[in-house]
Motif scaffolding. Structure first.
Motif, PDB file in Angstrom:
ATOM      1  N   GLY A 134       0.831  -1.184   0.000  1.00 15.32           N
ATOM      2  CA  GLY A 134       0.000   0.000   0.000  1.00 15.32           C
ATOM      3  C   GLY A 134       0.874   1.244   0.000  1.00 15.32           C
ATOM      4  O   GLY A 134       1.875   1.306   0.714  1.00 15.32           O
ATOM      5  N   VAL A 135       0.514   2.227  -0.817  1.00 18.79           N
ATOM      6  CA  VAL A 135       1.210   3.514  -0.850  1.00 18.79           C
ATOM      7  C   VAL A 135       0.193   4.585  -0.458  1.00 18.79           C
ATOM      8  O   VAL A 135      -0.852   4.721  -1.108  1.00 18.79           O
ATOM      9  CB  VAL A 135       1.800   3.819  -2.232  1.00 18.79           C
ATOM     10  N   GLU A 136       0.492   5.341   0.592  1.00 21.07           N
ATOM     11  CA  GLU A 136      -0.415   6.361   1.101  1.00 21.07           C
ATOM     12  C   GLU A 136       0.281   7.722   1.110  1.00 21.07           C
ATOM     13  O   GLU A 136       1.505   7.802   1.206  1.00 21.07           O
ATOM     14  CB  GLU A 136      -0.834   6.040   2.540  1.00 21.07           C
ATOM     15  N   THR A 137      -0.512   8.777   1.030  1.00 16.66           N
ATOM     16  CA  THR A 137       0.011  10.124   1.179  1.00 16.66           C
ATOM     17  C   THR A 137      -0.297  10.656   2.571  1.00 16.66           C
ATOM     18  O   THR A 137      -1.312  10.294   3.177  1.00 16.66           O
ATOM     19  CB  THR A 137      -0.583  11.081   0.129  1.00 16.66           C
ATOM     20  N   ARG A 138       0.571  11.520   3.053  1.00 10.92           N
ATOM     21  CA  ARG A 138       0.322  12.218   4.309  1.00 10.92           C
ATOM     22  C   ARG A 138      -0.238  13.621   4.074  1.00 10.92           C
ATOM     23  O   ARG A 138      -0.412  14.381   5.029  1.00 10.92           O
ATOM     24  CB  ARG A 138       1.602  12.304   5.134  1.00 10.92           C
ATOM     25  N   GLY A 139      -0.506  13.936   2.811  1.00 15.64           N
ATOM     26  CA  GLY A 139      -0.999  15.284   2.513  1.00 15.64           C
ATOM     27  C   GLY A 139      -1.500  15.361   1.096  1.00 15.64           C
ATOM     28  O   GLY A 139      -2.579  14.867   0.774  1.00 15.64           O
ATOM     29  N   ASP A 140      -0.690  15.950   0.213  1.00 12.80           N
ATOM     30  CA  ASP A 140      -1.105  16.178  -1.164  1.00 12.80           C
ATOM     31  C   ASP A 140      -1.128  14.876  -1.972  1.00 12.80           C
ATOM     32  O   ASP A 140      -0.381  13.932  -1.691  1.00 12.80           O
ATOM     33  CB  ASP A 140      -0.160  17.166  -1.843  1.00 12.80           C
ATOM     34  N   SER A 141      -1.959  14.861  -3.005  1.00 11.65           N
ATOM     35  CA  SER A 141      -2.005  13.723  -3.920  1.00 11.65           C
ATOM     36  C   SER A 141      -0.742  13.688  -4.783  1.00 11.65           C
ATOM     37  O   SER A 141      -0.131  14.721  -5.043  1.00 11.65           O
ATOM     38  CB  SER A 141      -3.237  13.829  -4.821  1.00 11.65           C
ATOM     39  N   PHE A 142      -0.375  12.497  -5.215  1.00  6.76           N
ATOM     40  CA  PHE A 142       0.793  12.373  -6.096  1.00  6.76           C
ATOM     41  C   PHE A 142       0.671  11.124  -6.963  1.00  6.76           C
ATOM     42  O   PHE A 142      -0.012  10.170  -6.613  1.00  6.76           O
ATOM     43  CB  PHE A 142       2.099  12.352  -5.291  1.00  6.76           C
ATOM     44  N   PRO A 143       1.365  11.111  -8.121  1.00  3.05           N
ATOM     45  CA  PRO A 143       1.405   9.920  -8.976  1.00  3.05           C
ATOM     46  C   PRO A 143       2.382   8.907  -8.387  1.00  3.05           C
ATOM     47  O   PRO A 143       3.384   9.272  -7.770  1.00  3.05           O
ATOM     48  CB  PRO A 143       1.906  10.458 -10.311  1.00  3.05           C
ATOM     49  N   ALA A 144       2.088   7.630  -8.585  1.00  2.96           N
ATOM     50  CA  ALA A 144       2.966   6.608  -8.008  1.00  2.96           C
ATOM     51  C   ALA A 144       2.767   5.283  -8.732  1.00  2.96           C
ATOM     52  O   ALA A 144       1.821   5.089  -9.488  1.00  2.96           O
ATOM     53  CB  ALA A 144       2.687   6.440  -6.515  1.00  2.96           C
ATOM     54  N   GLN A 145       3.695   4.387  -8.454  1.00  2.00           N
ATOM     55  CA  GLN A 145       3.610   2.989  -8.864  1.00  2.00           C
ATOM     56  C   GLN A 145       4.132   2.135  -7.715  1.00  2.00           C
ATOM     57  O   GLN A 145       4.832   2.626  -6.827  1.00  2.00           O
ATOM     58  CB  GLN A 145       4.486   2.712 -10.089  1.00  2.00           C
ATOM     59  N   ALA A 146       3.812   0.842  -7.772  1.00  6.95           N
ATOM     60  CA  ALA A 146       4.350  -0.091  -6.783  1.00  6.95           C
ATOM     61  C   ALA A 146       4.408  -1.487  -7.395  1.00  6.95           C
ATOM     62  O   ALA A 146       3.630  -1.820  -8.298  1.00  6.95           O
ATOM     63  CB  ALA A 146       3.487  -0.105  -5.516  1.00  6.95           C
ATOM     64  N   GLY A 147       5.352  -2.284  -6.897  1.00  5.17           N
ATOM     65  CA  GLY A 147       5.479  -3.658  -7.368  1.00  5.17           C
ATOM     66  C   GLY A 147       6.638  -4.354  -6.677  1.00  5.17           C
ATOM     67  O   GLY A 147       7.207  -3.844  -5.703  1.00  5.17           O
ATOM     68  N   TRP A 148       6.987  -5.534  -7.191  1.00  3.41           N
ATOM     69  CA  TRP A 148       8.048  -6.352  -6.590  1.00  3.41           C
ATOM     70  C   TRP A 148       9.049  -6.777  -7.668  1.00  3.41           C
ATOM     71  O   TRP A 148       8.700  -6.931  -8.839  1.00  3.41           O
ATOM     72  CB  TRP A 148       7.470  -7.612  -5.950  1.00  3.41           C
ATOM     73  N   HIS A 149      10.265  -7.005  -7.215  1.00  3.06           N
ATOM     74  CA  HIS A 149      11.350  -7.415  -8.108  1.00  3.06           C
ATOM     75  C   HIS A 149      12.022  -8.651  -7.506  1.00  3.06           C
ATOM     76  O   HIS A 149      13.086  -8.557  -6.886  1.00  3.06           O
ATOM     77  CB  HIS A 149      12.353  -6.277  -8.246  1.00  3.06           C
ATOM     78  N   PRO A 150      11.407  -9.832  -7.671  1.00  6.00           N
ATOM     79  CA  PRO A 150      12.036 -11.055  -7.157  1.00  6.00           C
ATOM     80  C   PRO A 150      13.078 -11.605  -8.118  1.00  6.00           C
ATOM     81  O   PRO A 150      12.900 -11.590  -9.335  1.00  6.00           O
ATOM     82  CB  PRO A 150      10.854 -12.024  -7.017  1.00  6.00           C
ATOM     83  N   TRP A 151      14.161 -12.109  -7.541  1.00  4.90           N
ATOM     84  CA  TRP A 151      15.207 -12.806  -8.291  1.00  4.90           C
ATOM     85  C   TRP A 151      15.092 -14.299  -7.969  1.00  4.90           C
ATOM     86  O   TRP A 151      15.536 -14.753  -6.912  1.00  4.90           O
ATOM     87  CB  TRP A 151      16.588 -12.311  -7.880  1.00  4.90           C
ATOM     88  N   PHE A 152      14.497 -15.064  -8.883  1.00  4.96           N
ATOM     89  CA  PHE A 152      14.379 -16.503  -8.695  1.00  4.96           C
ATOM     90  C   PHE A 152      15.610 -17.197  -9.287  1.00  4.96           C
ATOM     91  O   PHE A 152      16.049 -16.851 -10.394  1.00  4.96           O
ATOM     92  CB  PHE A 152      13.117 -17.035  -9.381  1.00  4.96           C
TER      93      PHE A 152
END
Length: 271
Positions: A134-152
């Motif tokens: 989860g990505v949350e803001t403490r104030g103003d809105s902003f653009p974002a992305q999130a994900g994972w980078h696993p090395w198998f």
């Protein structure tokens, strides 16, 4: 968990599976073993790390939010790579035998104040793992992305064959000489890959070590990067948008709507 050291390594166990998380090094999964077999590449840069508040490369570290242009530090010449939290010191909020929750604050060089949370949960029978961000803001809105980078690991080290990667994507993001998607969607091409694929029905990729193990990686979001250009390991990266997505397809984090993404890995032994 050592209650006196909230960034101490956390070990989760279920049946014959053991998972280690290092909140002091980007909250990365440093080890995932099942029946004593390690699935993740070892080393401080590897395991499986969180990408936030962007994934992959951001073009020359620059992006806009409305009329304002922002500059991020360039750490993968000439681009900004994989967000700001993968090497940060996270805090363990809670941990029990099979699950744990971690947080880290978004601070400089990210232009807005916010927080990233990762929830890690092992299935009770030890045959699966669910990760939630989860990505949350403490104030103003902003653009974002999130994900994972696993090395198998490409090879599990028991004398078996190298891993096979199987998936059925609707398209591949064509990339230019700068390694960024150029805006064209093309039919998926054979590997080797360092490429982003679109799966509108949700990410679904299967890794098979013939005769040893099958691991299926799924998620509701439609974007996945597959990277298999190194001899030691392969990467399957579920994420909320494509590389350079802060510029081309941002998700907006607002005070009432965080960015949330989840992935499940499930596995079965073949012998």
């Amino acid at each position: 968990m050592d209650r006196h050291h909230p960034d101490a390594a956390v070990v989760l166990r279920a049946a014959d599976t053991e998972l280690r998380v290092d909140p002091g090094n980007g909250c990365r999964l440093t080890s995932l073993t099942t029946r004593g077999t390690e699935l993740l590449r070892q080393g401080a840069r590897y395991g499986s790390f969180v990408m936030a508040p962007w994934c992959g490369r951001t073009d020359r570290g620059r992006f806009r939010n409305g009329p304002d242009l922002f500059q991020l530090p360039v750490d993968a010449d000439p681009h900004a790579l994989h967000g700001t939290v993968r090497n940060a010191r996270w805090r363990t909020v809670r941990a029990d035998g099979r699950s744990a929750a971690f947080t880290v604050d978004l601070t400089e060089p990210w232009p807005w104040e916010g927080r990233v949370t990762q929830l890690v949960e092992l299935a009770e029978d030890g045959t699966g793992l669910t990760l939630t961000l989860g990505v949350e803001t403490r104030g103003d809105s902003f653009p974002a992305q999130a994900g994972w980078h696993p090395w198998f690991l490409r090879n599990l080290g028991a004398g078996g064959e190298d891993v096979r990667i199987d998936f059925d994507a609707e398209w591949q993001e064509e990339r230019g000489p700068d390694h960024l998607p150029n805006g064209r969607r093309v039919a998926p091409r054979p590997g080797p890959w360092d490429d982003c694929f679109g799966m509108p029905r949700g990410v679904d990729v299967t890794l098979t070590w013939p005769g040893e193990l099958e691991l299926r990686l799924t998620g509701r979001d439609e974007w996945v990067v597959v990277y298999d250009e190194q001899p030691e390991a392969v990467c399957v990266e579920p994420q909320s948008g494509p590389p350079n997505g802060l510029n081309t397809l941002p998700r907006f984090v607002t005070p009432i709507e965080p960015l949330e993404i989840a992935t499940t890995w499930s596995w079965r032994h073949l012998s």
